[in-house]
Design a protein around this motif. Structure first.
Motif, PDB file in Angstrom:
ATOM      1  N   VAL A  61      64.904  24.208  47.969  1.00 39.55           N
ATOM      2  CA  VAL A  61      65.801  25.012  47.418  1.00 39.55           C
ATOM      3  C   VAL A  61      67.261  24.331  47.869  1.00 39.55           C
ATOM      4  CG1 VAL A  61      66.914  27.387  47.113  1.00 39.55           C
ATOM      5  CG2 VAL A  61      64.288  26.946  47.653  1.00 39.55           C
TER       6      VAL A  61
ATOM      7  N   LEU B 176      61.534  33.873  45.178  1.00 39.08           N
ATOM      8  CA  LEU B 176      61.688  32.444  44.351  1.00 39.08           C
ATOM      9  C   LEU B 176      60.200  31.995  43.962  1.00 39.08           C
ATOM     10  CD1 LEU B 176      65.097  30.745  44.815  1.00 39.08           C
ATOM     11  CD2 LEU B 176      64.512  32.353  42.969  1.00 39.08           C
TER      12      LEU B 176
ATOM     13  N   VAL C 227      62.930  24.685  36.840  1.00 45.78           N
ATOM     14  CA  VAL C 227      64.120  24.952  37.817  1.00 45.78           C
ATOM     15  C   VAL C 227      63.915  26.679  37.818  1.00 45.78           C
ATOM     16  CG1 VAL C 227      66.261  25.059  38.316  1.00 45.78           C
ATOM     17  CG2 VAL C 227      65.318  23.160  37.263  1.00 45.78           C
TER      18      VAL C 227
ATOM     19  N   GLY D 244      65.941  29.880  39.414  1.00 51.17           N
ATOM     20  CA  GLY D 244      67.170  30.372  40.134  1.00 51.17           C
ATOM     21  C   GLY D 244      67.339  31.744  40.376  1.00 51.17           C
TER      22      GLY D 244
ATOM     23  N   LEU E 220      70.443  26.929  34.976  1.00 50.26           N
ATOM     24  CA  LEU E 220      70.725  27.795  35.995  1.00 50.26           C
ATOM     25  C   LEU E 220      71.658  26.890  36.663  1.00 50.26           C
ATOM     26  CD1 LEU E 220      67.069  28.566  36.745  1.00 50.26           C
ATOM     27  CD2 LEU E 220      68.675  30.266  35.952  1.00 50.26           C
TER      28      LEU E 220
ATOM     29  N   SER F 263      72.781  25.290  40.290  1.00 52.22           N
ATOM     30  CA  SER F 263      71.916  24.376  41.077  1.00 52.22           C
ATOM     31  C   SER F 263      71.964  25.540  42.401  1.00 52.22           C
ATOM     32  CB  SER F 263      72.346  23.027  41.309  1.00 52.22           C
ATOM     33  OG  SER F 263      72.185  22.174  40.344  1.00 52.22           O
TER      34      SER F 263
ATOM     35  N   SER G 275      68.777  27.503  43.656  1.00 53.82           N
ATOM     36  CA  SER G 275      67.856  27.243  42.683  1.00 53.82           C
ATOM     37  C   SER G 275      66.505  26.325  43.374  1.00 53.82           C
ATOM     38  CB  SER G 275      68.151  26.313  41.518  1.00 53.82           C
ATOM     39  OG  SER G 275      68.798  27.282  40.580  1.00 53.82           O
ATOM     40  N   SER G 276      65.397  26.556  43.067  1.00 53.43           N
ATOM     41  CA  SER G 276      64.349  26.033  43.584  1.00 53.43           C
ATOM     42  C   SER G 276      63.508  24.729  42.612  1.00 53.43           C
ATOM     43  CB  SER G 276      63.292  27.028  43.872  1.00 53.43           C
ATOM     44  OG  SER G 276      61.878  26.585  43.999  1.00 53.43           O
TER      45      SER G 276
ATOM     46  N   ASP H  93      73.994  20.684  37.261  1.00 55.44           N
ATOM     47  CA  ASP H  93      72.832  21.714  37.144  1.00 55.44           C
ATOM     48  C   ASP H  93      72.496  21.787  35.731  1.00 55.44           C
ATOM     49  OD1 ASP H  93      75.412  22.684  36.272  1.00 55.44           O
ATOM     50  OD2 ASP H  93      75.329  24.248  37.867  1.00 55.44           O
TER      51      ASP H  93
ATOM     52  N   CYS I   9      68.433  20.788  34.407  1.00 57.93           N
ATOM     53  CA  CYS I   9      67.583  22.030  33.840  1.00 57.93           C
ATOM     54  C   CYS I   9      67.448  21.727  32.378  1.00 57.93           C
ATOM     55  CB  CYS I   9      68.617  23.213  33.942  1.00 57.93           C
ATOM     56  SG  CYS I   9      68.887  24.180  35.254  1.00 57.93           S
TER      57      CYS I   9
ATOM     58  N   ASN J  84      62.574  26.887  32.699  1.00 53.48           N
ATOM     59  CA  ASN J  84      63.554  27.443  33.765  1.00 53.48           C
ATOM     60  C   ASN J  84      63.620  28.912  33.838  1.00 53.48           C
ATOM     61  OD1 ASN J  84      64.070  24.712  34.140  1.00 53.48           O
ATOM     62  ND2 ASN J  84      65.456  24.859  32.514  1.00 53.48           N
TER      63      ASN J  84
ATOM     64  N   LYS K 282      65.022  32.611  35.583  1.00 56.72           N
ATOM     65  CA  LYS K 282      65.979  33.345  36.397  1.00 56.72           C
ATOM     66  C   LYS K 282      65.163  34.462  36.930  1.00 56.72           C
ATOM     67  CE  LYS K 282      70.424  33.829  35.273  1.00 56.72           C
ATOM     68  NZ  LYS K 282      70.952  33.294  36.841  1.00 56.72           N
TER      69      LYS K 282
END
Length: 279
Positions: free
Chosen positions: A81, A97, A109, A111, A137, A139, A142-143, A165, A169, A179, A181
């Protein structure tokens, strides 16, 4: 991992909060000779769960993130992360996450929801429940999984800062990943200076970005659009960018210089070889 550049005193607290939720923290220092970095390093140098990765110069956000990612992957970790120095995690952040990734096999990704560090209020576009698929997302917070990075590569280093980012993504989406959220994971984040002022009777916050950042943001916006087209991400970003420029043109200093840098950025973005670079 945490990326440093001229860090302020709150950075040490942010790193300690991360250490409490992770196995290891890698600190990539883009300003190792500055006294501000030396203070943070002195406060954390005896912690065996913190590794310091000094860079020889300010190599930018993309290269800094990549340095931390490479170190984590080389050490055997399957998930990393990344954080800016001005991002603060909340309780249960990392676990939330990680749990979200385990439930979606094709997760790319992942986030968090963003909360203003200046006001303590979650930004309106960041409010929701559960998990939602997104084009892009930011960065910070974010994982990224080992499998994802081995498939699509790391951040595009020549972009330097801003839209790195977006690029990674959108590259993940192009490769078939989703991706996500995660609204239950909240990150306190600061955009630029977040300097308070008033506009039309409302309280607003100015980023006051440098001329260098104005140039790169404009250039990279053009580059990423040329690479990936006018998807949903573009129209969401256009709304955000328009609001930022309204505040800049009405309230910020050095407006003409910033307009000139934006113009230079557009030209540079159109001239840039827009093929994807993998690192």
């Amino acid at each position: 991992m945490v990326l440093l550049f001229l860090p302020d005193p709150v950075t040490e607290e942010n790193v300690r909060a991360l250490r409490a939720q992770t196995d290891h923290v890698y600190i990539v220092d883009n300003s190792p000779d500055d006294p501000s970095s030396a203070r943070v390093r002195a406060a954390l140098h005896e912690d065996p769960r913190v590794s310091w990765l000094p860079q020889h110069a300010n190599r930018g956000v993309a290269a800094g993130f990549n340095a931390g990612m490479r170190a984590a992957i080389a050490a055997g970790y399957d998930e990393v992360v990344v954080f800016d120095q001005d991002s603060t995690i909340t309780p249960g952040f990392i676990e939330t996450l990680t749990r979200a990734r385990s439930r979606v096999p094709e997760a790319g990704v992942i986030g968090p929801s963003l909360r203003s560090a200046a006001t303590g209020i979650i930004y309106r576009p960041e409010r929701g429940v559960g998990v939602e698929e997104k084009d892009v997302l930011i960065s910070s917070g974010s994982s990224f999984s080992r499998a994802l990075l081995e498939r699509i590569g790391l951040h595009d280093e020549p972009l330097f800062i801003d839209y790195v980012d977006h690029d990674i993504c959108l590259r993940a989406r192009r490769a078939g990943y989703r991706n996500l959220k995660v609204y239950d994971a909240v990150l306190d984040h600061r955009f630029g200076d977040s300097a308070p002022t008033t506009l039309f009777g409302r309280r607003v916050y100015l980023a006051n970005y440098s001329l260098t950042r104005i140039f790169h943001a404009t250039r990279n916006r053009v580059i990423v659009t040329r690479r990936y087209g006018f998807g949903r991400w573009f129209w969401e970003d256009l709304w955000f960018t328009t609001k930022a420029w309204v505040k800049l043109l009405l309230l910020e200093e050095h407006r003409m210089a910033k307009i000139r840098e934006a113009g230079r950025g557009v030209i540079a973005g159109l001239r840039y070889p827009a093929r994807e670079r993998r690192w």
